[in-house]
Design an enzyme around this catalytic site. Structure first.
Site, short mmCIF file in Angstrom:
data_model
loop_
_atom_site.label_atom_id
_atom_site.label_comp_id
_atom_site.label_asym_id
_atom_site.label_seq_id
_atom_site.Cartn_x
_atom_site.Cartn_y
_atom_site.Cartn_z
N CYS A 201 0.87 -1.18 0.00
CA CYS A 201 0.00 0.00 0.00
C CYS A 201 0.91 1.23 0.00
O CYS A 201 2.07 1.14 -0.41
CB CYS A 201 -0.97 -0.03 1.17
N ASN B 229 2.22 1.44 4.43
CA ASN B 229 2.52 0.16 5.11
C ASN B 229 2.20 0.21 6.61
O ASN B 229 2.84 -0.45 7.41
CB ASN B 229 3.98 -0.27 4.88
N CYS C 70 -1.50 0.66 7.40
CA CYS C 70 -2.95 0.34 7.49
C CYS C 70 -3.30 -0.88 6.65
O CYS C 70 -3.49 -1.98 7.17
CB CYS C 70 -3.81 1.53 7.08
N ARG C 71 -3.43 -0.68 5.32
CA ARG C 71 -3.99 -1.73 4.48
C ARG C 71 -3.08 -2.93 4.28
O ARG C 71 -3.52 -4.08 4.45
CB ARG C 71 -4.38 -1.15 3.11
N SER C 72 -1.82 -2.71 3.87
CA SER C 72 -1.00 -3.89 3.54
C SER C 72 -0.60 -4.73 4.76
O SER C 72 -0.61 -5.95 4.66
CB SER C 72 0.21 -3.52 2.68
N ASP D 275 -8.38 3.73 1.34
CA ASP D 275 -7.39 3.94 2.39
C ASP D 275 -8.08 4.43 3.68
O ASP D 275 -8.57 5.57 3.74
CB ASP D 275 -6.38 4.98 1.92
P1 4NP Z 1 -1.81 2.79 4.13
O1 4NP Z 1 -2.44 4.15 4.68
O2 4NP Z 1 -1.23 3.11 2.75
O3 4NP Z 1 -2.99 1.87 4.03
O4 4NP Z 1 -0.77 2.36 5.12
C1 4NP Z 1 -1.69 5.33 4.80
C2 4NP Z 1 -1.06 5.61 5.99
C3 4NP Z 1 -0.36 6.79 6.14
C4 4NP Z 1 -0.28 7.68 5.09
C5 4NP Z 1 -0.90 7.39 3.88
C6 4NP Z 1 -1.60 6.22 3.75
N1 4NP Z 1 0.40 8.91 5.24
O5 4NP Z 1 0.37 9.74 4.31
O6 4NP Z 1 1.04 9.13 6.29
#
Ligand code: 4NP
Length: 144
Positions: free
Chosen positions: A8, A11, A13-15, A118
């Protein structure tokens, strides 16, 4: 096809959720996750994501964020992106000659062109886990 990397953006939340959910359902698979961005390198999964995953039996606490690297094309048999932006970022790093497929997680449930939204932005951590559980079941079925 038994070494699988989930990717994702952050790294956190989703992945990592996709990794933990798929591992719980299919412990024989060799799984990891990574982010296309380096914002959270070394960080554990996001607190609200961990909190939503725990009552479902998924312990995200041991996981730590790392950034995707082109070397991952050689380490894994299959790379699964959470959204199309992740997929494009990964494909842009494909080493010459690397054959590893990169797919979208939602294609396993027949949703071409869609994504795992997300939850860092939507705040719908439970909806994200519902979708990830559904996609993980379909992935495991596809591999067997
Ligand atoms: P993820 O979500 O891609 O599912 O881990 C996010 C977590 C943090 C951020 C973006 C997406 N960020 O911009 O900090």
């Amino acid at each position: 096809m038994h070494r699988i990397l989930f990717v994702c953006l952050g790294n956190i939340c989703r992945s990592p959720s996709a990794e933990a959910v798929t591992r719980a359902k299919a412990p024989h698979l060799s799984l990891d996750s990574a982010g296309t961005a380096g914002y959270h390198i070394g960080a554990p999964p996001y607190g609200p994501m961990q909190k939503a995953a725990k009552p479902r039996g998924y312990d995200l606490s041991p996981l730590r964020a790392r950034q995707f690297t082109p070397e991952d094309f050689h380490t894994f048999d299959l790379i699964i992106a959470m959204d199309s932006e992740n997929l494009e970022d990964i494909e842009a790093q494909r080493p010459t000659g690397a054959q590893t497929p990169v797919t979208l997680f939602t294609t396993y449930i027949g949703q071409t062109g869609t994504a795992v939204p997300d939850p860092y932005y939507t705040r719908d951590f439970d909806g994200c886990l519902d979708l990830i559980e559904h996609c993980a079941d379909a992935l495991i079925k596809d591999l067997s």
